[in-house]
Design an enzyme around this catalytic site. Structure first.
Site, PDB file in Angstrom:
ATOM      1  N   CYS A   1       3.473   0.351  -2.119  1.00 29.59           N
ATOM      2  CA  CYS A   1       3.917   0.669  -3.557  1.00 29.59           C
ATOM      3  C   CYS A   1       3.650   2.298  -3.577  1.00 29.59           C
ATOM      4  CB  CYS A   1       3.585   0.102  -4.638  1.00 29.59           C
ATOM      5  SG  CYS A   1       1.843   0.126  -4.739  1.00 29.59           S
ATOM      6  N   THR A   2       3.709   2.657  -4.792  1.00 34.00           N
ATOM      7  CA  THR A   2       3.674   4.221  -5.205  1.00 34.00           C
ATOM      8  C   THR A   2       2.135   4.781  -4.500  1.00 34.00           C
ATOM      9  OG1 THR A   2       5.088   3.903  -6.789  1.00 34.00           O
ATOM     10  CG2 THR A   2       4.139   6.000  -6.561  1.00 34.00           C
TER      11      THR A   2
END
Ligand SMILES: [Zn+2]
Ligand SMILES: [Zn+2]
Length: 382
Positions: free
Chosen positions: A223-224
């Protein structure tokens, strides 16, 4: 325990103390005033994110402490504090970075915490306009209420090198744990990109669609900045998947490490971020299109109509022609007198919520479920 110290160390923050010292715990200026203020002050900012799961007994007190200490350093950004920990996306003036770090590391459960520095700070003049620190029930809306679930039993962390190696293995499933509008502008080569609007809805969807029957494969998630995988990896272990891995520090740390160590970078396009920049460029590839005309574009914008605010991708030409609106209806609306706009907005609060997800039948070129499947997706569906 920290929360006990918290009561001792921070008990100077009483309403009376605040009154006496006329300290402000909230910002009250509007957008233009804030921009003007930031320009006057003239700081150069560095964008940082970090998170930590920890037990915080009195999140409100902790929040007020952070607000006072960060205001003093002219920190801006958005932070969530809950009984389960802290999740921060902020920008710190370069000259105050040392002081900021020193004060942060004095907090027991944040000592030595990894700070994720933005890959590219150039996309917006100010990544954030003010400091918002909110107390919430959770630092990540995950929808998980299973009492038997142990969030500390998480997946194996992979650094950039290990990630590259494991994702070369044909026995690996690589899954993007972000939302559709994030993965659309940039993602890892060969990753599965679930068509979901929220993290909460992604967990059951991913299990049902991609993981069932693949229990023996290596599951690699990203994810980020890593926080979503922190939860998701523990969840899927709890659900009986054994080979669960997560990219440590997410795309942000990966991109920085690849640059620093000269590693092969498997990420293409832009890394979507939740600040005014909307995205930071990792590679020059533009992998998405303008939702209005279909030409290559990867700049997200919010529709200018205050009753809409739809998040969508718009090229420079359409931005100019449509005056930053998502549809002719919105274009018409913004040219009405403000009083009439206000009148029409009444009762439209619900449509705002629907629109916010970045989906609208008005957008002809928004990718949807019919997009071609990646090779890995095809092999799983066989
Ligand atoms: Zn366009
Ligand atoms: Zn609109």
């Amino acid at each position: 325990m920290f929360f006990e110290n918290c009561l001792i160390n921070f008990n100077f923050v009483t309403p009376n103390y605040l009154k006496q010292h006329s300290m402000q715990l909230w910002n009250t200026l509007n957008k233009e005033e804030l921009e003007m203020h930031l320009r006057e002050v003239g700081h150069k900012y560095v964008t940082i994110s970090f998170y930590q799961y920890a037990k915080i007994a009195n999140p409100r007190l902790f929040r007020d402490h952070l607000f006072l200490s960060w205001s003093k350093l002219d920190v801006v950004g958005r932070t969530y504090v809950a009984k389960e920990g802290i999740n921060a996306q902020i920008a710190v003036p370069t000259e105050n970075l040392g002081q900021f770090r020193e004060e942060l590391y004095q907090i027991e459960f944040l000592e030595g915490i990894r700070l994720n520095f933005a890959v590219d700070d150039s996309e917006a003049e100010f990544p954030f306009l003010k400091l918002k620190i909110k107390v919430r029930d959770k630092i990540l809306a995950d929808g998980l209420n299973d009492e038997t679930f142990d969030v500390t039993n998480k997946g194996k962390h992979l650094n950039a090198e290990e990630f590259n190696k494991l994702t070369d293995d044909p026995n690996t499933i690589l899954i993007d744990f972000r939302n559709h509008y994030e993965s659309e502008v940039g993602h890892f080569k060969g990753a599965i990109l679930p068509d979901v609007d929220t993290f909460r809805e992604s967990l059951p969807f991913i299990e049902e669609t991609y993981l069932k029957g693949n229990e023996d494969k290596n599951l690699v998630m990203y994810c980020t900045g890593g926080i979503r995988c922190e939860k998701a990896s523990a969840w899927f272990k709890h659900r009986g998947f054994n080979n669960v891995h997560q990219l440590e520090g997410g795309i942000i740390k990966y991109a920085n490490d690849c640059k620093e160590k000269g590693l092969d970078n498997k990420f293409i396009g832009k890394n979507f971020v939740f600040d005014e920049r909307r995205g930071e460029r990792v590679t020059e590839d533009i992998i998405s299109v303008c939702h209005q005309c279909g030409s290559p574009a990867d700049t997200h914008t919010n529709c200018k109509n205050d009753a809409c605010h739809l998040l969508f991708i718009q090229c420079e030409i359409c931005k100019h022609e449509m005056e930053n609106c998502c549809s002719n209806e919105c274009l018409e609306m913004i040219h009405l007198p403000e009083a009439e706009q206000k009148e029409r907005r009444k009762g439209l609060n619900n449509s705002n919520k629907i629109f916010k997800k970045g989906r609208s039948s008005q957008l002809k070129f928004k990718a949807n479920n019919e997009k071609p499947l990646s090779l890995i997706e095809q092999s799983i569906q066989k």
